[in-house]
Motif scaffolding. Sequence first.
Motif, PDB file in Angstrom:
ATOM      1  N   UNK A 132     -39.023   3.362 -47.770  1.00 25.17           N
ATOM      2  CA  UNK A 132     -38.594   4.727 -48.037  1.00 25.17           C
ATOM      3  C   UNK A 132     -39.250   5.710 -47.091  1.00 25.17           C
ATOM      4  N   UNK A 133     -39.950   6.701 -47.645  1.00 27.29           N
ATOM      5  CA  UNK A 133     -40.571   7.766 -46.863  1.00 27.29           C
ATOM      6  C   UNK A 133     -42.048   7.454 -46.637  1.00 27.29           C
ATOM      7  N   UNK A 134     -42.462   7.476 -45.376  1.00 28.15           N
ATOM      8  CA  UNK A 134     -43.884   7.393 -45.041  1.00 28.15           C
ATOM      9  C   UNK A 134     -44.334   8.721 -44.453  1.00 28.15           C
ATOM     10  N   UNK A 135     -45.610   9.030 -44.663  1.00 25.98           N
ATOM     11  CA  UNK A 135     -46.196  10.250 -44.128  1.00 25.98           C
ATOM     12  C   UNK A 135     -47.406   9.883 -43.277  1.00 25.98           C
ATOM     13  N   UNK A 136     -47.653  10.651 -42.223  1.00 26.37           N
ATOM     14  CA  UNK A 136     -48.758  10.339 -41.327  1.00 26.37           C
ATOM     15  C   UNK A 136     -49.552  11.570 -40.943  1.00 26.37           C
ATOM     16  N   UNK A 137     -50.854  11.372 -40.758  1.00 26.89           N
ATOM     17  CA  UNK A 137     -51.776  12.447 -40.379  1.00 26.89           C
ATOM     18  C   UNK A 137     -52.437  12.053 -39.066  1.00 26.89           C
ATOM     19  N   UNK A 190     -48.831   9.256 -32.621  1.00 20.93           N
ATOM     20  CA  UNK A 190     -47.368   9.254 -32.793  1.00 20.93           C
ATOM     21  C   UNK A 190     -46.813   7.858 -32.505  1.00 20.93           C
ATOM     22  N   UNK A 191     -47.251   7.241 -31.406  1.00 20.75           N
ATOM     23  CA  UNK A 191     -46.756   5.918 -31.038  1.00 20.75           C
ATOM     24  C   UNK A 191     -47.143   4.847 -32.031  1.00 20.75           C
ATOM     25  N   UNK A 192     -48.322   4.959 -32.612  1.00 20.22           N
ATOM     26  CA  UNK A 192     -48.763   3.976 -33.602  1.00 20.22           C
ATOM     27  C   UNK A 192     -47.940   4.039 -34.886  1.00 20.22           C
ATOM     28  N   UNK A 193     -47.494   5.226 -35.271  1.00 25.85           N
ATOM     29  CA  UNK A 193     -46.864   5.421 -36.565  1.00 25.85           C
ATOM     30  C   UNK A 193     -45.330   5.427 -36.505  1.00 25.85           C
ATOM     31  N   UNK A 194     -44.769   6.390 -35.811  1.00 29.26           N
ATOM     32  CA  UNK A 194     -43.356   6.711 -35.983  1.00 29.26           C
ATOM     33  C   UNK A 194     -42.397   5.635 -35.477  1.00 29.26           C
ATOM     34  N   UNK A 195     -42.557   5.092 -34.268  1.00 24.59           N
ATOM     35  CA  UNK A 195     -41.576   4.080 -33.833  1.00 24.59           C
ATOM     36  C   UNK A 195     -41.505   2.875 -34.761  1.00 24.59           C
ATOM     37  N   UNK A 196     -42.649   2.415 -35.272  1.00 20.86           N
ATOM     38  CA  UNK A 196     -42.643   1.257 -36.149  1.00 20.86           C
ATOM     39  C   UNK A 196     -42.065   1.599 -37.525  1.00 20.86           C
ATOM     40  N   UNK A 211     -39.730   9.476 -41.968  1.00 21.09           N
ATOM     41  CA  UNK A 211     -41.124   9.853 -41.737  1.00 21.09           C
ATOM     42  C   UNK A 211     -41.339  11.361 -41.799  1.00 21.09           C
ATOM     43  N   UNK A 212     -42.518  11.720 -42.341  1.00 21.31           N
ATOM     44  CA  UNK A 212     -43.031  13.095 -42.283  1.00 21.31           C
ATOM     45  C   UNK A 212     -44.382  13.040 -41.573  1.00 21.31           C
ATOM     46  N   UNK A 213     -44.533  13.817 -40.515  1.00 22.78           N
ATOM     47  CA  UNK A 213     -45.705  13.720 -39.630  1.00 22.78           C
ATOM     48  C   UNK A 213     -46.441  15.044 -39.591  1.00 22.78           C
ATOM     49  N   UNK A 214     -47.759  14.985 -39.800  1.00 23.89           N
ATOM     50  CA  UNK A 214     -48.585  16.191 -39.691  1.00 23.89           C
ATOM     51  C   UNK A 214     -49.519  16.067 -38.488  1.00 23.89           C
ATOM     52  N   UNK A 248     -30.623  13.703 -38.474  1.00 23.14           N
ATOM     53  CA  UNK A 248     -31.425  14.714 -39.158  1.00 23.14           C
ATOM     54  C   UNK A 248     -32.206  14.088 -40.318  1.00 23.14           C
ATOM     55  N   UNK A 249     -33.447  14.493 -40.450  1.00 27.84           N
ATOM     56  CA  UNK A 249     -34.273  14.069 -41.562  1.00 27.84           C
ATOM     57  C   UNK A 249     -34.993  12.755 -41.373  1.00 27.84           C
ATOM     58  N   UNK A 250     -34.660  11.997 -40.323  1.00 29.26           N
ATOM     59  CA  UNK A 250     -35.336  10.714 -40.111  1.00 29.26           C
ATOM     60  C   UNK A 250     -36.802  10.942 -39.751  1.00 29.26           C
ATOM     61  N   UNK A 251     -37.080  11.920 -38.902  1.00 31.57           N
ATOM     62  CA  UNK A 251     -38.445  12.329 -38.590  1.00 31.57           C
ATOM     63  C   UNK A 251     -38.560  13.822 -38.833  1.00 31.57           C
ATOM     64  N   UNK A 252     -39.602  14.226 -39.574  1.00 27.11           N
ATOM     65  CA  UNK A 252     -39.855  15.622 -39.888  1.00 27.11           C
ATOM     66  C   UNK A 252     -41.306  15.953 -39.547  1.00 27.11           C
ATOM     67  N   UNK A 253     -41.563  17.203 -39.180  1.00 28.28           N
ATOM     68  CA  UNK A 253     -42.913  17.635 -38.820  1.00 28.28           C
ATOM     69  C   UNK A 253     -43.315  18.808 -39.700  1.00 28.28           C
ATOM     70  N   UNK A 254     -44.523  18.694 -40.273  1.00 30.23           N
ATOM     71  CA  UNK A 254     -45.128  19.835 -40.954  1.00 30.23           C
ATOM     72  C   UNK A 254     -46.547  20.005 -40.424  1.00 30.23           C
TER      73      UNK A 254
END
Length: 510
Positions: A145-150, A160-166, A174-177, A200-206
């Motif tokens: 489902x949804x993963x979030x990363x800091x 970014x490379x460690x988290x989002x592509x995989x 994904x939601x990325x901070x 849209x919505x596959x990768x989001x940034x906050x």
Amino acid sequence: MTTPYIKIKNHINGVWVDESNGQYEPLRNPSTGAVIGEVPLSSPETSRAAVAAAAEAFPAWSATPLPKRMDYIFQMYRAMQDNLEPLAEAIAIDQAKHIAEARGEVGRVIEILQMACTIPALIQGETVQGIANNINGRLIKAPLGVFCGVAPFNFPALVFGWFIPFAIGTGNTFVYKPSTESPLFMQKMMQLMVDVGLPEGVVNIVHGDRETVEAWYDDDNVAGVCLVGSTPTAKAIAEGCGRGGKKTMLLGGAKNFLVAMEDAPMDLMIENILMSGYGSAGQRCLAVSNIAVVPEIYDEFVERLLEASKNISVGDAMDPDVFMGPVISANAKERIENYINIGVEGGATLALDGRNPDIADANKDGYFVGPTVFTDVTPCMQIAREEIFGPVLSVMKVGCIDGALRMIKNHDMGNGAVIFTQNAFYTEKFINEADVGMVGVNVGICAPHPYLPFGGIKGSLVGNNKVQGKDAIDFFTQNKVATVRVVDPRGNKPAEAKPADSSVRSCVAS
């Protein structure tokens, strides 16, 4: 180079948006101290809105055929190749990593994306045929489902490379901070993902602080959280996610050792120490910090290290003629200088003082700490125990390789350790016995290639999963097992297995 005023925005459900609460903090260029932009401090409501957008995108994205998802990853790979220089400049501007090192960081992420294109081979499941009559067992690796990363400030591209592509390659959203101190790379990278047509919505940034992350703990749409940061932050996230039963992949702090044996190739070792200890101003999780040297070469080593360290040029991160840029902030500079004071008060010899380095007038308000070397350090000193995260080296005398291995084992953290030697026995002993997650031989930075997992042990890793390679695939997927009975539509029953006759049984028994 004059940089236009940068207004960082969130990116939610395919749209660049300002923070609704109107709260921003200044973005500074560490090389000059000047304000170059502003970063939103997003509310918990904004954070949850990003998660909701990712959750809405998940069903369609997870159902997207794997080759199509890989096509997006490949297009991201090509886009990074075509935009290497502007991406590197983004890192050099707000994170103040030297431009040459920033190019190297982007280059490594391109390699990671290349490796991520092998996800179809790594995500293959398993089948066990014939576990009973007409019954087979099957294991598939399914997205959650949804993963979030800091992300931390020091490697905005690499994390970014460690988290989002995989994560997205295996079918998650994904939601990325990013760090509020180095958000510019992700602004540019997100736009590249938009340009290649990522839905849209596959990768989001906050963007934001602790409240932005804490909003994920009780959100039922969040399957897991990943972090690269300090050990206290990793433990806090582990506690918050544990209450909600969420997966975590949390890389914490580090205090890395370098062991110099009597047969160490001295020129190579000094060159690697300079790159490892002073590259990125010592602000990397695999920077060498504690140096254990055997008596046979201790005096020569200290002399050579001090001579080389004094020749390190310090200045603006965009100046190709300098070796080392500034640290990230005024607070970081103050913290590092405080550790230098602690080292002196603790009885270590300050052989080279990096406070108040010689800096060009245009950079006088930047956050600079020069190369710093302590000698006569003992393992129990505070500067040898705690992560300084700056260009500060602590040199210790150690009797033999066994003593060095005991130092490493007794330390609370276990990220990386390297040895310089030409002795095969020392090499194999160190690889087998060094109590860390990553080991290097005759290299200053023991960062594994993207094909292999990256991460430490003990206090350097909270949990089990590491980043990169098969570890990343395992983290971003769940094992789903199916038991399948095949029924003949003609109504025929499966043939029963016949017992072996007595002659066969006697033959087998004999």
